[in-house]
Scaffold this motif. Structure first.
Motif, mmCIF file in Angstrom:
data_model
loop_
_atom_site.group_PDB
_atom_site.id
_atom_site.type_symbol
_atom_site.label_atom_id
_atom_site.label_comp_id
_atom_site.label_asym_id
_atom_site.label_seq_id
_atom_site.Cartn_x
_atom_site.Cartn_y
_atom_site.Cartn_z
ATOM 1 N N GLY A 1 0.867 -1.332 -0.122
ATOM 2 C CA GLY A 1 -0.193 -0.086 0.149
ATOM 3 C C GLY A 1 0.741 1.320 -0.026
ATOM 4 N N LEU B 1 -8.453 -1.718 0.159
ATOM 5 C CA LEU B 1 -8.383 -0.795 -1.201
ATOM 6 C C LEU B 1 -7.479 -1.653 -2.010
ATOM 7 C CD1 LEU B 1 -8.324 2.952 -0.128
ATOM 8 C CD2 LEU B 1 -10.241 1.719 -1.145
ATOM 9 N N LEU C 1 -5.096 0.861 -9.229
ATOM 10 C CA LEU C 1 -4.405 1.462 -7.847
ATOM 11 C C LEU C 1 -3.854 3.003 -8.241
ATOM 12 C CD1 LEU C 1 -2.289 -1.528 -6.312
ATOM 13 C CD2 LEU C 1 -4.383 -0.915 -5.742
ATOM 14 N N PRO D 1 -9.546 6.504 1.704
ATOM 15 C CA PRO D 1 -9.283 5.336 2.729
ATOM 16 C C PRO D 1 -9.768 5.667 4.364
ATOM 17 C CG PRO D 1 -7.206 6.927 2.664
ATOM 18 C CD PRO D 1 -8.454 7.320 1.520
ATOM 19 N N LEU E 1 -2.557 3.057 0.685
ATOM 20 C CA LEU E 1 -3.952 2.132 0.495
ATOM 21 C C LEU E 1 -3.828 1.088 1.707
ATOM 22 C CD1 LEU E 1 -3.176 1.784 -3.252
ATOM 23 C CD2 LEU E 1 -4.706 3.141 -1.950
#
Length: 652
Positions: free
Chosen positions: A28, A74, A93, A236, A70
């Motif tokens: 992430g 996600l 992404l 998020p 992220l």
């Protein structure tokens, strides 16, 4: 600790790439890594300690984040999007996260006062019933899907806000989506008075640094509510409990670039995965949403009456076939009466610019863009003919280039033309114009809407930007200058768009006073869609339109995928489209319908020739599977591109 990291890049490549690292970033986090002689931004998606076999691993250049931008949810959502929309994991992404190295804070919504200052509002009986249904259904983490289906001005926002209060009290977070950036500020101001500084804003007009600052604030849990346009659906938010999708019918929720996602689909997926509640709302639901309400896929919550002392406006059709000017005699008379009473007017036209197109009366020549299959529009204040698709401009002409005739003219009219006509008829009035041309500079939209709301502006002319969710206390008269625009576009949603636009624009009138007026100018006064809109017959329109969709097999009675092959060489485009069609049909009967290839309704845009194939089936899964089987072996020649649009909202 040293190890290896898998990186996904925002490139149309299906695989991830392995790099070594001294300090392993968490999945992430954003990274910078060498790729093909360049340094590219990517996202770390997995880590491990085993070196890959068979090739030399390059080291990461830099890790940009100490904490992941992220969440695991996600990252998984991005993987789902890649399969759903035929894009790469990295592209999905990359669509989510801000592209900035440093963060910058957006000025506080709270205006220096972080304490909320709630405005006590007693809901109507219908509002209270809707709030009770949502809050009782969402308690205990139970997922629910609701649709606030009410007339314009019926108080949907208050239901959204009181439902949000309930979710915040549970310690969970909220995403509040609006279709236009212009509405973000209005919603943010409402939330400021109710919730103080717990809200964050995300939209595309913010700088990347500002977006990153807000993103980190959300990720840390400092902001528990997010307001924004389409891309804010990826925020998020910690412990997501509710997604609100206002004006669900709006096409702005559909992305125009790869991955071509729809925020409504993403919201449904997130709510399902994270056990959150989804509330959508509109006075004119999309036909798909209305069908879901009728068949039990969405729970409809009805708000049948206006609040704030308003009433539904009186709508009247004006036949333009005998009129000599863009503004009919009746509309001019009612504008004058409205101004004399100290109240305000909105004039709506779904076309910017001065005139629609140039034509020669002697030979019929029309001035088209050399790069697109569309006519050029005169922008008088710029002194240019402009293509609204590729941006090409050229000087206006007064001699026909085909036959040299001087008997030429400009037909149709846009917001600039109407502005000139209004100023000529009402020289004492304060007039402003809101369209894409006038709204290009920072702060202009807020200034124009603020002036109209405060009464500084008497007449506001605009395109679709004035049709969406705006409330003006002094507004009495709405004039729809030409209701026919788009009615006969080669698209199965043409009737739906026309009905929705008329209803939504008309809905700006009469919100605070019971005597609002709407005049609908049209050259087709007997058209059923225009008549149903003028009569406020929402249910009648949906019954008719759903019957038509059922007979023709269009959504919601089928799922569609649109494939567009484009490129500079026309024959190469045709050959590639033919080959793709043949591959889809190879190996037996195609599972569903495969229509085309055929030239797109707009056969050329920005110098690119365009051919389309439409895939359609009742379930959608079979055509999705078949396309997934065909694409890996289908390689386009250099210079050609394939656009894949799952569940397209327009076919131009």
């Amino acid at each position: 600790m040293a190890g290896f990291v898998e990186v996904a890049f925002s490139l149309p490549l299906e695989r991830t790439f392995t790099y070594s690292c001294d300090t392993t970033p968490q999945p992430g986090c954003r990274v910078i890594a060498p790729f093909g002689g360049r340094s590219l931004h990517g996202v770390a998606v997995a880590t491990h300690h085993d070196a890959p076999q068979g090739y030399q691993v390059k080291p990461l250049e830099r890790v940009l984040d100490e904490e992941p931008l992220l969440t695991p949810q996600l990252l998984e959502l991005g993987r789902w999007m890649a399969g759903m929309y035929f894009a790469s994991w990295g592209e999905c992404l990359g669509t989510m996260i801000p592209n900035a190295k440093e963060e910058r804070r957006v000025p506080s919504l709270g205006g220096g006062d972080p304490e909320p200052n709630p405005v006590p509002i007693t809901p109507s009986a219908a509002q209270a019933s809707a709030i009770r249904c949502i809050t009782e259904g969402s308690s205990g983490g139970t997922a629910g899907r609701y649709f606030l289906y009410g007339v314009t001005g019926s108080g949907k926002t208050e239901v959204f806000l009181q439902s949000a209060e309930h979710i915040l009290a549970q310690g969970r977070g909220i995403i509040y989506l609006v279709p236009e950036i212009a509405l973000t500020h209005q919603v943010a101001e409402m939330l400021k008075s109710r919730f103080g500084d717990t809200a964050a804003i995300l939209h595309s007009r913010m700088t990347p640094s500002q977006r990153l600052g807000e993103w980190r604030r959300i990720r840390r849990g400092e902001a528990r509510m997010v307001i924004g346009a389409r891309s804010a659906v990826f925020a998020p938010v910690q412990h997501l409990g509710l997604i609100i999708l206002d004006e669900e019918h709006e096409g702005a929720y559909k992305a125009g670039d790869r991955p071509r996602y729809h925020a409504r689909q993403i919201a449904m997926k997130r709510c399902s995965s994270e056990q959150a509640t989804l509330i959508m709302g509109s006075a004119t639901p999309s036909v798909e949403a209305k069908h879901l309400m009728d068949t039990g896929g969405l729970q409809a919550l009805h708000l049948p009456e206006r609040i704030s002392g308003g009433g539904m406006p009186a709508l009247e059709i004006v036949d333009m076939r005998r009129e000599k000017e863009s503004l009919s005699q009746q509309l001019r008379t009612e504008i004058q009466e409205t101004l004399q009473s100290g109240r305000q007017v909105i004039l709506f036209l779904n076309r910017r610019g001065f005139s629609h197109f140039f034509h020669c009366r002697s030979c019929g020549y029309e001035m088209h863009c050399p790069h697109c299959s569309v006519g050029l529009t005169l922008h008088k204040h710029r002194g240019r003919m402009v293509c609204h698709y590729c941006g090409y401009t050229t000087r206006p002409i007064d001699v026909c280039p085909a036959c040299k005739s001087l008997d030429v003219g400009y037909s149709g009219f846009g917001t600039e033309h109407i502005e000139d006509e209004v100023r000529r008829h009402f020289p004492q009035a304060s007039i402003d114009r809101l369209d894409t041309d006038s709204a290009g500079r920072k702060g202009v939209v807020e200034r124009i809407l603020g002036d109209f709301r405060s009464g500084k502006t008497d007449i506001l002319l605009g395109t679709q930007m004035v049709a969406k969710g705006l409330n003006f206390p002094g507004l009495h008269l709405v004039g729809i200058v030409l209701a026919d625009t788009g009615l006969h576009m080669p698209d199965f949603r043409a009737a739906e768009r026309t009905f929705t636009l008329i209803t939504q624009v008309a809905g700006r009138a009469g919100r605070y006073h019971p005597d609002g007026r709407v005049l609908i100018q049209t050259y087709q006064p007997d058209n059923p869609v225009i008549r149903q809109a003028a009569a406020g017959d929402v249910e009648g329109f949906y019954r008719t339109e759903i019957d038509v969709r059922r007979m023709t097999g269009f959504p919601p009675f089928s799922r569609m995928i649109r494939l567009v092959v484009r490129g500079k060489q026309e024959q190469s485009v045709r050959n590639a489209a033919d080959e793709l069609s043949a591959r889809l049909h190879s190996g037996g009967r195609f599972p569903g319908e495969c229509m085309g290839p055929s030239e797109c309704p707009l056969g050329k845009i920005a110098g690119n020739y365009r051919m389309q194939i439409l895939l359609r089936s009742r379930s959608g899964g079979d055509i999705h599977t078949r396309l997934s089987q065909v694409l890996p072996g289908f390689k386009l020649p250099r210079g050609l591109h394939l656009e894949i649009d799952v569940d397209p909202i327009q076919l131009l």
